[in-house]
Design a protein around this motif. Structure first.
Motif, PDB file in Angstrom:
ATOM      1  N   GLU A  42       1.606  -9.529  -7.605  1.00  0.00           N
ATOM      2  CA  GLU A  42       2.683  -9.080  -8.468  1.00  0.00           C
ATOM      3  C   GLU A  42       3.180  -7.692  -8.079  1.00  0.00           C
ATOM      4  O   GLU A  42       4.345  -7.352  -8.272  1.00  0.00           O
ATOM      5  CB  GLU A  42       2.215  -9.079  -9.929  1.00  0.00           C
ATOM      6  CG  GLU A  42       1.889 -10.469 -10.465  1.00  0.00           C
ATOM      7  CD  GLU A  42       1.401 -10.430 -11.893  1.00  0.00           C
ATOM      8  OE1 GLU A  42       1.296  -9.318 -12.453  1.00  0.00           O
ATOM      9  OE2 GLU A  42       1.142 -11.513 -12.455  1.00  0.00           O
ATOM     10  N   SER A  43       2.284  -6.883  -7.525  1.00  0.00           N
ATOM     11  CA  SER A  43       2.655  -5.531  -7.139  1.00  0.00           C
ATOM     12  C   SER A  43       3.298  -5.481  -5.752  1.00  0.00           C
ATOM     13  O   SER A  43       3.669  -4.404  -5.277  1.00  0.00           O
ATOM     14  CB  SER A  43       1.430  -4.616  -7.151  1.00  0.00           C
ATOM     15  OG  SER A  43       0.441  -5.110  -6.262  1.00  0.00           O
ATOM     16  N   LYS A  44       3.426  -6.659  -5.110  1.00  0.00           N
ATOM     17  CA  LYS A  44       4.055  -6.754  -3.793  1.00  0.00           C
ATOM     18  C   LYS A  44       3.389  -5.830  -2.767  1.00  0.00           C
ATOM     19  O   LYS A  44       4.039  -5.100  -2.033  1.00  0.00           O
ATOM     20  CB  LYS A  44       5.552  -6.433  -3.889  1.00  0.00           C
ATOM     21  CG  LYS A  44       6.338  -7.347  -4.803  1.00  0.00           C
ATOM     22  CD  LYS A  44       6.322  -8.786  -4.294  1.00  0.00           C
ATOM     23  CE  LYS A  44       7.136  -9.705  -5.196  1.00  0.00           C
ATOM     24  NZ  LYS A  44       7.088 -11.124  -4.736  1.00  0.00           N
ATOM     25  N   GLU A  45       2.068  -5.890  -2.722  1.00  0.00           N
ATOM     26  CA  GLU A  45       1.350  -5.101  -1.733  1.00  0.00           C
ATOM     27  C   GLU A  45       1.639  -5.645  -0.332  1.00  0.00           C
ATOM     28  O   GLU A  45       1.783  -6.845  -0.134  1.00  0.00           O
ATOM     29  CB  GLU A  45      -0.150  -5.129  -2.027  1.00  0.00           C
ATOM     30  CG  GLU A  45      -0.527  -4.398  -3.303  1.00  0.00           C
ATOM     31  CD  GLU A  45      -2.005  -4.486  -3.609  1.00  0.00           C
ATOM     32  OE1 GLU A  45      -2.711  -3.486  -3.424  1.00  0.00           O
ATOM     33  OE2 GLU A  45      -2.448  -5.570  -4.028  1.00  0.00           O
ATOM     34  N   LYS A  46       1.699  -4.745   0.627  1.00  0.00           N
ATOM     35  CA  LYS A  46       2.127  -5.112   1.975  1.00  0.00           C
ATOM     36  C   LYS A  46       0.945  -5.487   2.859  1.00  0.00           C
ATOM     37  O   LYS A  46      -0.046  -4.771   2.941  1.00  0.00           O
ATOM     38  CB  LYS A  46       2.903  -3.959   2.612  1.00  0.00           C
ATOM     39  CG  LYS A  46       3.583  -4.327   3.928  1.00  0.00           C
ATOM     40  CD  LYS A  46       4.418  -3.164   4.445  1.00  0.00           C
ATOM     41  CE  LYS A  46       5.130  -3.534   5.740  1.00  0.00           C
ATOM     42  NZ  LYS A  46       5.929  -2.396   6.268  1.00  0.00           N
ATOM     43  N   ILE A  47       1.087  -6.644   3.507  1.00  0.00           N
ATOM     44  CA  ILE A  47       0.110  -7.124   4.484  1.00  0.00           C
ATOM     45  C   ILE A  47       0.710  -6.966   5.872  1.00  0.00           C
ATOM     46  O   ILE A  47       1.850  -7.385   6.124  1.00  0.00           O
ATOM     47  CB  ILE A  47      -0.230  -8.608   4.236  1.00  0.00           C
ATOM     48  CG1 ILE A  47      -0.889  -8.802   2.873  1.00  0.00           C
ATOM     49  CG2 ILE A  47      -1.104  -9.162   5.362  1.00  0.00           C
ATOM     50  CD1 ILE A  47      -2.259  -8.217   2.754  1.00  0.00           C
ATOM     51  N   ASN A  48      -0.036  -6.374   6.783  1.00  0.00           N
ATOM     52  CA  ASN A  48       0.442  -6.169   8.151  1.00  0.00           C
ATOM     53  C   ASN A  48      -0.417  -6.951   9.139  1.00  0.00           C
ATOM     54  O   ASN A  48      -1.629  -7.113   8.936  1.00  0.00           O
ATOM     55  CB  ASN A  48       0.392  -4.679   8.515  1.00  0.00           C
ATOM     56  CG  ASN A  48       1.379  -3.859   7.711  1.00  0.00           C
ATOM     57  OD1 ASN A  48       2.576  -4.138   7.716  1.00  0.00           O
ATOM     58  ND2 ASN A  48       0.890  -2.853   6.999  1.00  0.00           N
ATOM     59  N   GLY A  49       0.215  -7.430  10.190  1.00  0.00           N
ATOM     60  CA  GLY A  49      -0.531  -8.197  11.175  1.00  0.00           C
ATOM     61  C   GLY A  49       0.212  -8.354  12.481  1.00  0.00           C
ATOM     62  O   GLY A  49       1.230  -7.688  12.732  1.00  0.00           O
ATOM     63  N   TRP A  50      -0.303  -9.248  13.316  1.00  0.00           N
ATOM     64  CA  TRP A  50       0.288  -9.536  14.625  1.00  0.00           C
ATOM     65  C   TRP A  50       0.518 -11.037  14.763  1.00  0.00           C
ATOM     66  O   TRP A  50      -0.252 -11.861  14.263  1.00  0.00           O
ATOM     67  CB  TRP A  50      -0.646  -9.097  15.748  1.00  0.00           C
ATOM     68  CG  TRP A  50      -0.763  -7.617  15.934  1.00  0.00           C
ATOM     69  CD1 TRP A  50       0.178  -6.676  15.657  1.00  0.00           C
ATOM     70  CD2 TRP A  50      -1.892  -6.913  16.476  1.00  0.00           C
ATOM     71  NE1 TRP A  50      -0.277  -5.421  15.982  1.00  0.00           N
ATOM     72  CE2 TRP A  50      -1.552  -5.533  16.494  1.00  0.00           C
ATOM     73  CE3 TRP A  50      -3.140  -7.295  16.947  1.00  0.00           C
ATOM     74  CZ2 TRP A  50      -2.420  -4.557  16.958  1.00  0.00           C
ATOM     75  CZ3 TRP A  50      -4.005  -6.335  17.417  1.00  0.00           C
ATOM     76  CH2 TRP A  50      -3.645  -4.964  17.418  1.00  0.00           C
TER      77      TRP A  50
END
Length: 325
Positions: free
Chosen positions: A73-81
């Motif tokens: 709900e807080s739209k936390e950001k996931i980063n990857g490749w």
């Protein structure tokens, strides 16, 4: 002169009462100390130091693109490749374990990724919440992590991936198996590779507590375990063994070692045994003989890659046969 009798009152000793109160005070202080130390230890376990993703030179890594998506709900950001194979619509979604990042085995992860690329698979790997370069700071041992995997599956489907093989390690393995039972994109998932998953969360938290603290088992282990579960808001709904009927009939490859750690190896074998009894589809199980938990890849890299490639290609063939029926 009139003499008055003097009455002498026997003085009652207050020593027993003082000893009793002192014992009570000491016990209270000890309980407070145990609670404080246990909470602090549990906080460190649920908030491990992030292992940030290093800068990788192009001569040791296949070509990749940076990717990101949001979760919760807080739209936390996931980063990857994302490691592409030109024109391919089949992707291995790789999910790391507790205390790791998108490179489960650091730079040694690249031979595995490169081998999958050579077989025509895209590979996507990302940092779970609270890990690597992604948002958040807390590990929940499968609760948030399952949501992260679900978001990763959604991301791939929106990017025109038609076939997905989920591949996870430890917490990531159990999160993949759990996500399989919840995703609305179930038809796109053609297989799951689970390296050292837990079948029930209690056994796994026991292992995490034992391996993360040097405190005496009594009285700290039960207190730390209780605090870990409360802080991370986890319960037995994360157990994988109860989800096996809902994992069936998706093909699975379960990978394990020969480590002498109570509960961890038996958890993986139990999932295999239950799946094998209930499913019309063959379950695959490979024990690498690794002496340490979660180190099958590092102990037998070539054989590990062979197992993963053979299973992945088999999943593609089975999916093709099913589509032709």
């Amino acid at each position: 002169m009139q003499l008055f009798p003097v009455a002498y009152a026997e003085r009652k000793s207050v020593l027993p009462k003082n000893i009793f109160l002192s014992v009570i005070y000491i016990l209270v202080l000890l309980l407070v100390a145990v609670a404080a130390i246990s909470f602090f230890s549990a906080w460190k376990i649920t908030h491990p130091n992030k292992v940030t993703t290093p800068q990788i030179s192009s001569n040791i890594a296949p070509d990749y693109n940076n990717i990101s998506f949001t979760v919760g709900e807080s739209k936390e950001k996931i980063n990857g490749w994302f490691f592409p194979y030109s024109g391919s619509k089949k992707t291995v979604l790789m999910v790391h374990g507790y205390g790791k990042n998108r490179l489960q085995f650091e730079e040694q992860t690249f031979p595995l990724i490169a081998s999958l690329n050579k077989e025509g698979f895209n590979v996507m790997t990302f940092d779970l919440r609270g890990s690597g370069n992604s948002s958040g700071s807390m590990s929940t041992f499968g609760r948030n992590e399952t949501s992260d995997v679900l978001s990763g599956i959604k991301y791939l489907n929106q990017k025109s991936t038609e076939q997905i093989i989920l591949m996870g390690f430890s917490t990531g393995a159990s999160s993949c198996l759990s996500a399989l039972t919840q995703t609305p994109y179930r038809d796109s998932i053609i297989g799951v590779i689970a390296d050292s998953p837990y079948s029930n969360i209690d056994d796994y938290i026991d292992y995490i507590v034992e391996s993360s603290t040097l405190l005496p088992a009594i009285p700290f282990k039960p207190a730390v375990k209780f605090a870990v579960k409360k802080i991370s808001k986890i319960d037995n709904s994360l157990d994988i063994i109860s989800k096996v009927p809902f994992i069936i009939p998706t093909p699975i490859l379960l990978i394990d070692g020969a480590q002498d750690i109570p509960g961890t190896s038996d958890n993986t074998k139990l999932i295999y045994e239950v799946y094998k009894r209930k499913s019309p589809v063959q379950a695959h199980y490979w024990n690498s003989g690794a002496a340490e938990y979660g180190e099958s890849y590092l102990s037998a890299q070539d054989k590990y890659i062979d197992q993963v490639i053979d299973f992945s290609n088999e999943c593609v063939e089975e999916a093709k046969k099913s589509a032709q029926k």
